[in-house]
Design an enzyme around this catalytic site. Structure first.
Site, PDB file in Angstrom:
ATOM      1  N   ALA A   1       2.321  -0.078   7.790  1.00 20.40           N
ATOM      2  CA  ALA A   1       2.101   0.861   6.678  1.00 20.40           C
ATOM      3  C   ALA A   1       2.919   2.137   6.862  1.00 20.40           C
ATOM      4  O   ALA A   1       3.123   2.889   5.919  1.00 20.40           O
ATOM      5  CB  ALA A   1       0.610   1.197   6.585  1.00 20.40           C
TER       6      ALA A   1
ATOM      7  N   ARG B   1     -27.099   1.667  -0.476  1.00 25.13           N
ATOM      8  CA  ARG B   1     -27.986   1.547   0.687  1.00 25.13           C
ATOM      9  C   ARG B   1     -27.567   2.486   1.807  1.00 25.13           C
ATOM     10  O   ARG B   1     -26.444   2.961   1.849  1.00 25.13           O
ATOM     11  CB  ARG B   1     -27.949   0.106   1.224  1.00 25.13           C
ATOM     12  CG  ARG B   1     -28.360  -0.929   0.215  1.00 25.13           C
ATOM     13  CD  ARG B   1     -27.886  -2.293   0.605  1.00 25.13           C
ATOM     14  NE  ARG B   1     -26.428  -2.392   0.616  1.00 25.13           N
ATOM     15  CZ  ARG B   1     -25.746  -3.445   1.028  1.00 25.13           C
ATOM     16  NH1 ARG B   1     -26.387  -4.505   1.488  1.00 25.13           N
ATOM     17  NH2 ARG B   1     -24.420  -3.455   1.002  1.00 25.13           N
TER      18      ARG B   1
ATOM     19  N   LYS C   1     -12.676 -10.124  -9.375  1.00 28.54           N
ATOM     20  CA  LYS C   1     -11.968 -10.855 -10.440  1.00 28.54           C
ATOM     21  C   LYS C   1     -12.545 -10.566 -11.823  1.00 28.54           C
ATOM     22  O   LYS C   1     -11.818 -10.604 -12.813  1.00 28.54           O
ATOM     23  CB  LYS C   1     -11.962 -12.350 -10.156  1.00 28.54           C
ATOM     24  CG  LYS C   1     -13.300 -13.012 -10.271  1.00 28.54           C
ATOM     25  CD  LYS C   1     -13.488 -14.120  -9.313  1.00 28.54           C
ATOM     26  CE  LYS C   1     -14.896 -14.020  -8.774  1.00 28.54           C
ATOM     27  NZ  LYS C   1     -15.156 -14.696  -7.578  1.00 28.54           N
TER      28      LYS C   1
ATOM     29  N   VAL D   1      -7.833 -13.419  -6.717  1.00 29.81           N
ATOM     30  CA  VAL D   1      -7.598 -14.855  -6.955  1.00 29.81           C
ATOM     31  C   VAL D   1      -7.197 -15.498  -5.632  1.00 29.81           C
ATOM     32  O   VAL D   1      -6.295 -15.006  -4.945  1.00 29.81           O
ATOM     33  CB  VAL D   1      -6.471 -15.090  -7.984  1.00 29.81           C
ATOM     34  CG1 VAL D   1      -6.239 -16.586  -8.204  1.00 29.81           C
ATOM     35  CG2 VAL D   1      -6.778 -14.398  -9.307  1.00 29.81           C
TER      36      VAL D   1
ATOM     37  N   GLY E   1     -24.669 -20.718   1.854  1.00 31.26           N
ATOM     38  CA  GLY E   1     -24.192 -19.429   1.336  1.00 31.26           C
ATOM     39  C   GLY E   1     -22.894 -19.547   0.544  1.00 31.26           C
ATOM     40  O   GLY E   1     -22.282 -18.542   0.200  1.00 31.26           O
TER      41      GLY E   1
ATOM     42  N   GLU F   1     -24.054 -19.396  -5.126  1.00 34.45           N
ATOM     43  CA  GLU F   1     -25.034 -18.346  -5.401  1.00 34.45           C
ATOM     44  C   GLU F   1     -26.364 -18.980  -5.795  1.00 34.45           C
ATOM     45  O   GLU F   1     -26.410 -20.157  -6.164  1.00 34.45           O
ATOM     46  CB  GLU F   1     -24.560 -17.510  -6.606  1.00 34.45           C
ATOM     47  CG  GLU F   1     -23.141 -17.036  -6.550  1.00 34.45           C
ATOM     48  CD  GLU F   1     -23.010 -15.667  -5.950  1.00 34.45           C
ATOM     49  OE1 GLU F   1     -24.022 -14.941  -5.908  1.00 34.45           O
ATOM     50  OE2 GLU F   1     -21.905 -15.337  -5.507  1.00 34.45           O
TER      51      GLU F   1
ATOM     52  N   ASP G   1     -15.819 -19.033 -13.118  1.00 31.81           N
ATOM     53  CA  ASP G   1     -15.097 -18.308 -12.058  1.00 31.81           C
ATOM     54  C   ASP G   1     -13.626 -18.756 -12.049  1.00 31.81           C
ATOM     55  O   ASP G   1     -12.704 -17.927 -12.038  1.00 31.81           O
ATOM     56  CB  ASP G   1     -15.769 -18.605 -10.705  1.00 31.81           C
ATOM     57  CG  ASP G   1     -15.030 -17.997  -9.531  1.00 31.81           C
ATOM     58  OD1 ASP G   1     -15.248 -16.805  -9.247  1.00 31.81           O
ATOM     59  OD2 ASP G   1     -14.219 -18.709  -8.906  1.00 31.81           O
TER      60      ASP G   1
ATOM     61  N   LYS H   1     -10.014 -16.694 -12.986  1.00 29.73           N
ATOM     62  CA  LYS H   1      -8.856 -16.652 -12.080  1.00 29.73           C
ATOM     63  C   LYS H   1      -7.588 -17.173 -12.774  1.00 29.73           C
ATOM     64  O   LYS H   1      -6.520 -16.572 -12.652  1.00 29.73           O
ATOM     65  CB  LYS H   1      -9.168 -17.459 -10.812  1.00 29.73           C
ATOM     66  CG  LYS H   1     -10.222 -16.745  -9.933  1.00 29.73           C
ATOM     67  CD  LYS H   1     -10.752 -17.655  -8.849  1.00 29.73           C
ATOM     68  CE  LYS H   1     -11.731 -16.932  -7.941  1.00 29.73           C
ATOM     69  NZ  LYS H   1     -12.490 -17.850  -7.069  1.00 29.73           N
TER      70      LYS H   1
ATOM     71  N   GLY I   1     -14.423 -16.076   1.710  1.00 28.39           N
ATOM     72  CA  GLY I   1     -14.781 -15.760   3.093  1.00 28.39           C
ATOM     73  C   GLY I   1     -14.435 -14.317   3.414  1.00 28.39           C
ATOM     74  O   GLY I   1     -13.473 -13.759   2.908  1.00 28.39           O
TER      75      GLY I   1
HETATM   76  N1  HSE Z   1     -17.426 -18.137  -5.783  1.00 26.52           N
HETATM   77  C1  HSE Z   1     -16.033 -18.035  -5.462  1.00 26.52           C
HETATM   78  C2  HSE Z   1     -15.554 -19.392  -4.909  1.00 26.52           C
HETATM   79  C3  HSE Z   1     -15.813 -16.946  -4.453  1.00 26.52           C
HETATM   80  O1  HSE Z   1     -16.397 -20.241  -4.573  1.00 26.52           O
HETATM   81  O2  HSE Z   1     -14.359 -19.623  -4.839  1.00 26.52           O
HETATM   82  C4  HSE Z   1     -14.384 -16.526  -4.284  1.00 26.52           C
HETATM   83  O3  HSE Z   1     -13.844 -16.032  -5.480  1.00 26.52           O
END
Ligand code: HSE
Length: 401
Positions: free
Chosen positions: A31, A44, A100, A127, A182, A185, A196, A200, A297
């Site tokens: 940088a 929080r 996104k 994306v 996880g 959702e 989703d 993208k 991730g």
């Molecule tokens: N819910 C999205 C996926 C998370 O499963 O790709 C990442 O954008």
């Protein structure tokens, strides 16, 4: 030293703080200066965590602090992220986001505001998570007119399709498993219904055509109707079912869709399994280019955000031009897409031939009381016309070459 702030200390935001600390020296070299996180905005408190001394609850503290040059938005959702990001850009701060929903809806406006303020609004992580795709499109493939972008851009559904294929289990079981891990959702609608992926591919289409592609205009089919029986047929055909997002140039516009496809083993996206993503791009001069990696991730996505921070640090007094105007792109009609179709129907073969002409029968062990077949190549519109002539259709899945 360049002072930064992170808005949203969830998975990605805490990942950004971690990456900036873990790779502090190499990032500083690239940088040209050390990046120091001065504030972390979150609703929080994080008692007993060293981050607590940086926590603020009011975004105006960041907007009003002239020392802050770069702001990271990792809160998710359109509001209040939009209000906060707009305030940061207006105050002359660079912004990078992994969000996104924000980029798909407000990208054009925020890019224009950044240009006006001579700062940057970047969104590499929005994306493909850790896969570099936004910067390659904006910087490395700018000599091309893009003919096609096709990708597996949703890790959750790709994991589910892979599990259904490997274990032969049904949709509901694999969804529960994805939720326990996880990946999915509690409310999985955005992933499993393809919204989703639709956001993208709308972002990628906006970038390659330079106009606003509204995700609401994208024809979207998810995977919630895919069953273990479909997977059995797919295996019989030596194919895999994948949720693809695809955008193809039609004259001066693009036809865009999200839908499950049956891919042959020779397809570049066939071997993309589990939570991995891959995006295939076809330029009119570069030809085919592929990007593969972790589509989600904590650390891979945080790495993409940090790459934007480094880019902004390198261009701290300069706006890097991004062509994405608010002018709405009138999408080409997706029904012009030509595919073969795999069909399952409670019908006679003779009726299927009458409706579709030449068909190739497919059988799967243990599935009785129905027929399975693949049609000839035809447009979506023609398929719908012919399908109306065959009562008893229970499934249709597009077949990729
Ligand atoms: N819910 C999205 C996926 C998370 O499963 O790709 C990442 O954008």
């Amino acid at each position: 030293m360049i002072k930064a702030a992170v808005m949203g200390y969830g998975t990605i935001g805490s990942g950004v703080v971690e990456v900036l600390s873990r790779n502090r020296e190499t990032i500083a070299k690239r940088a040209g200066d050390v990046i120091e996180v001065k504030y972390v905005l979150d609703l929080r408190d994080f008692k007993d965590d060293p981050i607590q001394k940086k926590i603020v609850h009011d975004y105006r503290m960041i907007a009003d602090d002239p020392e802050i040059a770069i702001v990271v938005e990792t809160m998710g959702g359109v509001e209040p992220a939009y209000t906060f990001v707009k305030a940061m850009l207006t105050a002359g701060k660079h912004v990078t986001t992994s969000n996104k929903a924000l980029v798909a809806e407000k990208g054009a406006e925020l890019i224009a505001l950044a240009r006006q303020k001579k700062v940057n609004f970047m969104f590499e992580a929005s994306v493909g998570g850790g896969i570099p795709i936004i910067r390659p499109l904006n910087a490395c493939l700018t000599g091309d007119v893009m003919e096609e972008i096709t990708g597996i851009v949703n890790g959750t559904t790709n994991y589910m399709m892979t599990e259904m294929t490997e274990k032969g289990v049904d949709f509901d079981e694999v969804l529960k498993d994805a939720q326990n891990r996880g990946y999915a959702e509690k409310d999985p609608t955005a992933d499993i219904e393809g919204y989703d992926a639709g956001r993208k591919i709308a972002i990628l289409t906006s970038l390659v055509c330079g106009k606003q592609t509204d995700f609401e205009d994208v024809y979207t089919e998810g995977i919630s109707h895919i069953t273990a029986a479909d997977i059995r047929y797919a295996k019989e055909m030596g194919r895999a079912i994948k949720l693809l997002a695809t955008s193809r140039r039609v004259k001066t516009s693009y036809a865009v869709m999200v839908a499950p496809f049956l891919l042959p083993k020779t397809h570049p996206l066939y071997s993309v399994n589990g939570v991995f993503n891959a995006i295939f791009v076809r330029g009119n001069v570069s030809g085919d280019v592929m990007f593969y990696g972790s589509g989600a991730g904590k650390l891979p996505t945080a790495g993409a955000v940090v790459s934007d921070i480094v880019e902004m640090a390198k261009h701290i007094d300069k706006n890097i031009r991004v062509e994405w105007s608010p002018e709405k792109l009138a999408l080409a009609d997706y029904t012009c897409f030509k595919n073969r179709f795999f069909v399952r129907a409670k019908a006679d073969k003779a009726n299927a031939v009458e409706a579709f002409g030449g068909i190739t029968a497919v059988e799967a062990e243990g599935i009785d009381g129905e027929i399975g077949f693949i049609t000839e190549k035809m447009t979506e519109a023609e398929f719908e016309k012919r399908a109306a002539l065959l009562p008893g259709i229970i499934q249709k899945i597009r077949v990729a070459d």
